[in-house]
Design an enzyme around this catalytic site. Structure first.
Site, PDB file in Angstrom:
ATOM      1  N   LYS A 274     -10.459 -40.373 -27.170  1.00 56.35           N
ATOM      2  CA  LYS A 274     -10.698 -39.823 -28.619  1.00 56.35           C
ATOM      3  C   LYS A 274     -11.941 -40.475 -28.786  1.00 56.35           C
ATOM      4  CE  LYS A 274      -6.902 -41.748 -30.421  1.00 56.35           C
ATOM      5  NZ  LYS A 274      -6.313 -42.572 -29.025  1.00 56.35           N
TER       6      LYS A 274
ATOM      7  N   ARG B 279      -1.251 -40.473 -37.409  1.00 59.22           N
ATOM      8  CA  ARG B 279      -0.627 -40.768 -36.224  1.00 59.22           C
ATOM      9  C   ARG B 279       0.965 -40.745 -36.572  1.00 59.22           C
ATOM     10  NH1 ARG B 279      -4.838 -44.575 -34.329  1.00 59.22           N
ATOM     11  NH2 ARG B 279      -4.010 -45.270 -32.343  1.00 59.22           N
TER      12      ARG B 279
ATOM     13  N   ARG C 245     -11.957 -51.298 -20.552  1.00 66.01           N
ATOM     14  CA  ARG C 245     -12.757 -50.823 -21.595  1.00 66.01           C
ATOM     15  C   ARG C 245     -13.509 -51.884 -22.180  1.00 66.01           C
ATOM     16  NH1 ARG C 245     -10.258 -47.933 -26.619  1.00 66.01           N
ATOM     17  NH2 ARG C 245      -8.905 -49.602 -26.453  1.00 66.01           N
TER      18      ARG C 245
ATOM     19  N   ARG D   2     -11.613 -55.353 -26.477  1.00 66.35           N
ATOM     20  CA  ARG D   2     -10.745 -55.475 -27.797  1.00 66.35           C
ATOM     21  C   ARG D   2      -9.709 -56.184 -27.703  1.00 66.35           C
ATOM     22  NH1 ARG D   2     -10.342 -49.341 -29.795  1.00 66.35           N
ATOM     23  NH2 ARG D   2      -7.847 -49.915 -29.943  1.00 66.35           N
TER      24      ARG D   2
ATOM     25  N   ARG E 204       1.428 -50.114 -27.795  1.00 66.68           N
ATOM     26  CA  ARG E 204       0.691 -49.284 -28.274  1.00 66.68           C
ATOM     27  C   ARG E 204       1.303 -47.886 -27.674  1.00 66.68           C
ATOM     28  NH1 ARG E 204      -5.193 -51.025 -26.824  1.00 66.68           N
ATOM     29  NH2 ARG E 204      -5.860 -49.101 -27.706  1.00 66.68           N
TER      30      ARG E 204
HETATM   31  P1  AP5 Z   1     -11.731 -44.179 -25.629  1.00 65.51           P
HETATM   32  O1  AP5 Z   1     -12.583 -43.274 -26.064  1.00 65.51           O
HETATM   33  O2  AP5 Z   1     -12.054 -45.831 -26.116  1.00 65.51           O
HETATM   34  O3  AP5 Z   1     -10.202 -44.000 -25.816  1.00 65.51           O
HETATM   35  P2  AP5 Z   1      -9.361 -43.789 -27.315  1.00 65.51           P
HETATM   36  O4  AP5 Z   1      -8.712 -42.568 -27.031  1.00 65.51           O
HETATM   37  O5  AP5 Z   1     -10.356 -43.809 -28.506  1.00 65.51           O
HETATM   38  O6  AP5 Z   1      -8.506 -45.075 -27.241  1.00 65.51           O
HETATM   39  P3  AP5 Z   1      -8.333 -46.184 -28.469  1.00 65.51           P
HETATM   40  O7  AP5 Z   1      -7.541 -47.384 -27.626  1.00 65.51           O
HETATM   41  O8  AP5 Z   1      -9.417 -46.485 -29.505  1.00 65.51           O
HETATM   42  O9  AP5 Z   1      -7.098 -45.648 -28.853  1.00 65.51           O
HETATM   43  P4  AP5 Z   1      -6.116 -46.046 -30.011  1.00 65.51           P
HETATM   44  O10 AP5 Z   1      -5.685 -44.942 -30.852  1.00 65.51           O
HETATM   45  O11 AP5 Z   1      -4.964 -46.849 -29.421  1.00 65.51           O
HETATM   46  O12 AP5 Z   1      -7.037 -47.268 -30.944  1.00 65.51           O
HETATM   47  P5  AP5 Z   1      -7.384 -47.047 -32.355  1.00 65.51           P
HETATM   48  O13 AP5 Z   1      -8.758 -47.781 -32.589  1.00 65.51           O
HETATM   49  O14 AP5 Z   1      -7.627 -45.836 -33.049  1.00 65.51           O
HETATM   50  O15 AP5 Z   1     -11.626 -44.740 -24.203  1.00 65.51           O
HETATM   51  C1  AP5 Z   1     -10.992 -45.513 -23.521  1.00 65.51           C
HETATM   52  C2  AP5 Z   1     -11.578 -46.207 -22.250  1.00 65.51           C
HETATM   53  O16 AP5 Z   1     -11.555 -44.938 -21.144  1.00 65.51           O
HETATM   54  C3  AP5 Z   1     -13.084 -46.383 -22.161  1.00 65.51           C
HETATM   55  O17 AP5 Z   1     -13.511 -47.585 -21.406  1.00 65.51           O
HETATM   56  C4  AP5 Z   1     -13.915 -45.385 -21.950  1.00 65.51           C
HETATM   57  O18 AP5 Z   1     -15.191 -45.507 -21.453  1.00 65.51           O
HETATM   58  C5  AP5 Z   1     -13.000 -44.561 -20.544  1.00 65.51           C
HETATM   59  N1  AP5 Z   1     -13.124 -43.209 -20.778  1.00 65.51           N
HETATM   60  C6  AP5 Z   1     -13.068 -42.422 -21.810  1.00 65.51           C
HETATM   61  N2  AP5 Z   1     -12.921 -41.138 -21.343  1.00 65.51           N
HETATM   62  C7  AP5 Z   1     -13.009 -40.968 -19.988  1.00 65.51           C
HETATM   63  C8  AP5 Z   1     -12.981 -40.090 -18.933  1.00 65.51           C
HETATM   64  N3  AP5 Z   1     -12.852 -38.632 -19.046  1.00 65.51           N
HETATM   65  N4  AP5 Z   1     -12.656 -40.466 -17.550  1.00 65.51           N
HETATM   66  C9  AP5 Z   1     -12.832 -42.000 -17.469  1.00 65.51           C
HETATM   67  N5  AP5 Z   1     -12.737 -42.796 -18.436  1.00 65.51           N
HETATM   68  C10 AP5 Z   1     -12.815 -42.473 -19.507  1.00 65.51           C
HETATM   69  O19 AP5 Z   1      -6.580 -47.842 -33.116  1.00 65.51           O
HETATM   70  C11 AP5 Z   1      -6.294 -49.227 -32.926  1.00 65.51           C
HETATM   71  C12 AP5 Z   1      -5.232 -49.823 -33.725  1.00 65.51           C
HETATM   72  O20 AP5 Z   1      -5.582 -49.566 -35.466  1.00 65.51           O
HETATM   73  C13 AP5 Z   1      -3.762 -48.963 -33.677  1.00 65.51           C
HETATM   74  O21 AP5 Z   1      -3.209 -49.579 -32.719  1.00 65.51           O
HETATM   75  C14 AP5 Z   1      -3.176 -49.409 -35.077  1.00 65.51           C
HETATM   76  O22 AP5 Z   1      -2.598 -50.723 -35.202  1.00 65.51           O
HETATM   77  C15 AP5 Z   1      -4.307 -49.484 -36.071  1.00 65.51           C
HETATM   78  N6  AP5 Z   1      -4.448 -47.874 -36.676  1.00 65.51           N
HETATM   79  C16 AP5 Z   1      -5.489 -47.141 -36.310  1.00 65.51           C
HETATM   80  N7  AP5 Z   1      -5.285 -45.741 -36.911  1.00 65.51           N
HETATM   81  C17 AP5 Z   1      -4.004 -45.963 -37.533  1.00 65.51           C
HETATM   82  C18 AP5 Z   1      -3.120 -44.830 -38.242  1.00 65.51           C
HETATM   83  N8  AP5 Z   1      -3.800 -43.682 -38.400  1.00 65.51           N
HETATM   84  N9  AP5 Z   1      -2.230 -45.380 -38.603  1.00 65.51           N
HETATM   85  C19 AP5 Z   1      -1.576 -46.645 -38.499  1.00 65.51           C
HETATM   86  N10 AP5 Z   1      -2.270 -47.566 -37.702  1.00 65.51           N
HETATM   87  C20 AP5 Z   1      -3.580 -47.134 -37.293  1.00 65.51           C
END
Ligand code: AP5
Length: 221
Positions: A13, A88, A127, A160, A171
């Site tokens: 994402k 979410r 990552r 992270r 997660r």
């Molecule tokens: P990346 O692009 O970082 O993936 P992502 O989907 O953004 O993963 P996240 O871990 O950031 O998602 P998340 O939803 O768990 O975390 P968030 O920060 O939103 O890519 C991942 C890896 O893959 C990288 O190394 C990249 O280089 C690689 N990659 C990407 N595309 C690729 C491809 N096509 N091929 C190969 N490799 C690839 O949330 C974190 C925390 O915040 C949550 O757990 C929660 O506690 C809180 N939080 C955030 N939003 C909310 C909400 N709305 N409600 C409640 N709690 C929330």
């Protein structure tokens, strides 16, 4: 047009959002980034969110909805915004619908990225992110000679806290229980563009752009 990027942890994402927001010239709003920034600055709710995030649990709906409401009220969101990691839960999706309607915006286009669990684990375990320029990368993409240095700006790369194996498992469970039902929710509402998130970053970016383009063409006006 407002766009939601939906998908499990590690689906790409953040990687896709950075490119798409630049292409569409709309702001990229990542609730994860906003919460991590608040935790790093030690704000009151940043301190409350940090242990939940590190354990892989969701932050309460009212906190996250408040953050998004404040951000969407800023002038740069008038033409639309790209939401990464929000909503979410079904309650957050309802709140987003109300927030957009209150600004006179149409319901969002929702792009959902599907990636197999083994690939999610591979991506998250390797990552690395840059605290200075926000590059998201993977150890497999980094040169052997300098695996800890950002290839874009030269800052030290970070891992992270919630990419530890136990937090990743939690997660993925939270996603399955609370977020995956949004695929049905938005599908029933006719707002969903489901795409394959497997393959190279460029090939996924092409699919995302095509899905957004077709949703835009299908809308009146
Ligand atoms: P990346 O692009 O970082 O993936 P992502 O989907 O953004 O993963 P996240 O871990 O950031 O998602 P998340 O939803 O768990 O975390 P968030 O920060 O939103 O890519 C991942 C890896 O893959 C990288 O190394 C990249 O280089 C690689 N990659 C990407 N595309 C690729 C491809 N096509 N091929 C190969 N490799 C690839 O949330 C974190 C925390 O915040 C949550 O757990 C929660 O506690 C809180 N939080 C955030 N939003 C909310 C909400 N709305 N409600 C409640 N709690 C929330």
């Amino acid at each position: 047009m407002d766009i939601v990027l939906l998908g499990p942890p590690g689906a790409g994402k953040g990687t896709q959002a950075e490119r798409l927001a630049e292409h569409l010239e709309i702001p990229h709003i990542s609730t994860g980034d906003i919460l991590r920034d608040a935790a790093a600055r030690g704000t009151q709710w940043g301190q409350k969110a940090k242990p939940l995030m590190d354990a892989g649990k969701l932050v309460p709906d009212e906190v996250v909805v408040g953050i998004v409401a404040d951000r969407l009220a800023e002038p740069d969101c008038q033409r639309g915004a790209l939401l990464d990691g929000f909503p979410r839960t079904i309650a957050q999706a309802g709140a987003l619908g109300e927030l957009l309607a209150a600004c006179g915006h149409a319901p969002p286009v929702v792009v959902s990225l599907a990636v197999p669990d083994e690939e999610l684990m591979r991506r998250l375990s390797g990552r690395r992110s840059c605290p200075r320029c926000q590059l998201i990368t993977h150890v497999d993409e980094l040169p052997d000679a300098s695996p800890a240095v950002c290839p874009r700006c030269g800052a030290g790369l970070e891992r992270r806290d919630d990419d530890a194996p136990e937090a990743v498992r939690r997660r993925l469970d939270e996603y399955a229980e609370k977020t995956r039902p949004l695929i049905q929710y938005y599908g029933d509402a006719g707002l969903l563009q489901a795409i394959d998130g497997n393959g190279s970053v460029d090939s996924v970016a092409q699919r995302v752009a095509a899905a957004v383009g077709s949703a835009r063409n299908a809308r009146p006006g």
